[in-house]
Design a protein around this motif. Structure first.
Motif, short mmCIF file in Angstrom:
data_model
loop_
_atom_site.label_atom_id
_atom_site.label_comp_id
_atom_site.label_asym_id
_atom_site.label_seq_id
_atom_site.Cartn_x
_atom_site.Cartn_y
_atom_site.Cartn_z
N LYS A 38 0.83 -1.21 0.00
CA LYS A 38 0.00 0.00 0.00
C LYS A 38 0.86 1.25 0.00
O LYS A 38 0.55 2.23 -0.68
N GLN A 39 1.93 1.21 0.78
CA GLN A 39 2.80 2.38 0.91
C GLN A 39 3.66 2.59 -0.33
O GLN A 39 3.91 3.72 -0.73
N SER A 40 4.12 1.50 -0.93
CA SER A 40 5.01 1.59 -2.09
C SER A 40 4.65 0.52 -3.11
O SER A 40 5.33 -0.50 -3.22
N PRO A 41 3.56 0.74 -3.85
CA PRO A 41 3.16 -0.28 -4.82
C PRO A 41 4.22 -0.48 -5.90
O PRO A 41 4.72 0.49 -6.47
N SER A 42 4.58 -1.71 -6.11
CA SER A 42 5.56 -2.05 -7.14
C SER A 42 5.44 -3.54 -7.44
O SER A 42 4.76 -4.28 -6.73
N ILE A 43 6.11 -3.96 -8.48
CA ILE A 43 6.13 -5.39 -8.83
C ILE A 43 6.68 -6.19 -7.66
O ILE A 43 6.16 -7.26 -7.32
N THR A 44 7.72 -5.69 -7.03
CA THR A 44 8.37 -6.40 -5.93
C THR A 44 7.45 -6.55 -4.73
O THR A 44 7.32 -7.65 -4.17
N THR A 45 6.79 -5.46 -4.32
CA THR A 45 5.93 -5.54 -3.14
C THR A 45 4.70 -6.40 -3.43
O THR A 45 4.25 -7.14 -2.56
N LEU A 46 4.17 -6.32 -4.64
CA LEU A 46 3.03 -7.16 -4.99
C LEU A 46 3.42 -8.63 -5.09
O LEU A 46 2.65 -9.51 -4.71
N ALA A 47 4.62 -8.91 -5.57
CA ALA A 47 5.11 -10.29 -5.61
C ALA A 47 5.24 -10.85 -4.20
O ALA A 47 4.94 -12.03 -3.95
N THR A 48 5.68 -10.00 -3.28
CA THR A 48 5.80 -10.43 -1.88
C THR A 48 4.43 -10.75 -1.30
O THR A 48 4.27 -11.74 -0.57
N VAL A 49 3.42 -9.94 -1.62
CA VAL A 49 2.06 -10.23 -1.16
C VAL A 49 1.62 -11.59 -1.70
O VAL A 49 1.09 -12.42 -0.96
N GLY A 50 1.86 -11.84 -2.97
CA GLY A 50 1.49 -13.13 -3.55
C GLY A 50 2.18 -14.30 -2.87
O GLY A 50 1.55 -15.32 -2.57
N ALA A 51 3.46 -14.15 -2.60
CA ALA A 51 4.20 -15.21 -1.91
C ALA A 51 3.67 -15.43 -0.50
O ALA A 51 3.54 -16.58 -0.04
N ASP A 52 3.30 -14.35 0.17
CA ASP A 52 2.78 -14.47 1.53
C ASP A 52 1.37 -15.09 1.54
O ASP A 52 1.03 -15.83 2.47
N VAL A 53 0.57 -14.81 0.53
CA VAL A 53 -0.74 -15.46 0.41
C VAL A 53 -0.56 -16.97 0.24
O VAL A 53 -1.24 -17.77 0.89
N ARG A 54 0.39 -17.35 -0.62
CA ARG A 54 0.66 -18.78 -0.81
C ARG A 54 1.16 -19.43 0.47
O ARG A 54 0.74 -20.54 0.83
N ALA A 55 2.02 -18.74 1.20
CA ALA A 55 2.55 -19.28 2.46
C ALA A 55 1.44 -19.46 3.49
O ALA A 55 1.39 -20.47 4.21
N LEU A 56 0.52 -18.50 3.55
CA LEU A 56 -0.61 -18.63 4.47
C LEU A 56 -1.49 -19.80 4.06
O LEU A 56 -1.92 -20.58 4.91
N GLY A 57 -1.74 -19.95 2.78
CA GLY A 57 -2.53 -21.08 2.30
C GLY A 57 -1.87 -22.41 2.65
O GLY A 57 -2.54 -23.35 3.09
N ASP A 58 -0.56 -22.48 2.50
CA ASP A 58 0.17 -23.71 2.85
C ASP A 58 0.04 -24.01 4.34
O ASP A 58 -0.15 -25.16 4.74
#
Length: 71
Positions: A38-58
């Protein structure tokens, strides 16, 4: 979500503590990565969100498997 995890932790005692701790950790990481995106939208921060969603699902699947093993 934190309230639900606390309730689950209170009722499940030590039997699922490793799985619940993994969910808490993954949830906290996801919260932090969402704030960062939210503070710094970028490919990197959005990729981190995606990875964290997958980790939570796991982590949730791991708890589901552990609970399913005794039901």
């Amino acid at each position: 979500m934190q309230t639900t995890l606390k309730q689950l932790s209170d009722h499940a005692s030590a039997q699922y503590s490793a799985e619940i701790d993994a969910i808490k950790t993954a949830s906290n990481s996801l919260d932090a990565s969402i704030r960062s995106a939210k503070q710094s939208p970028s490919i990197t921060t959005l990729a981190t969100v995606g990875a964290d969603v997958r980790a939570l699902g796991d982590a949730v699947r791991s708890l589901t498997t552990a609970v399913g093993g005794i039901c």
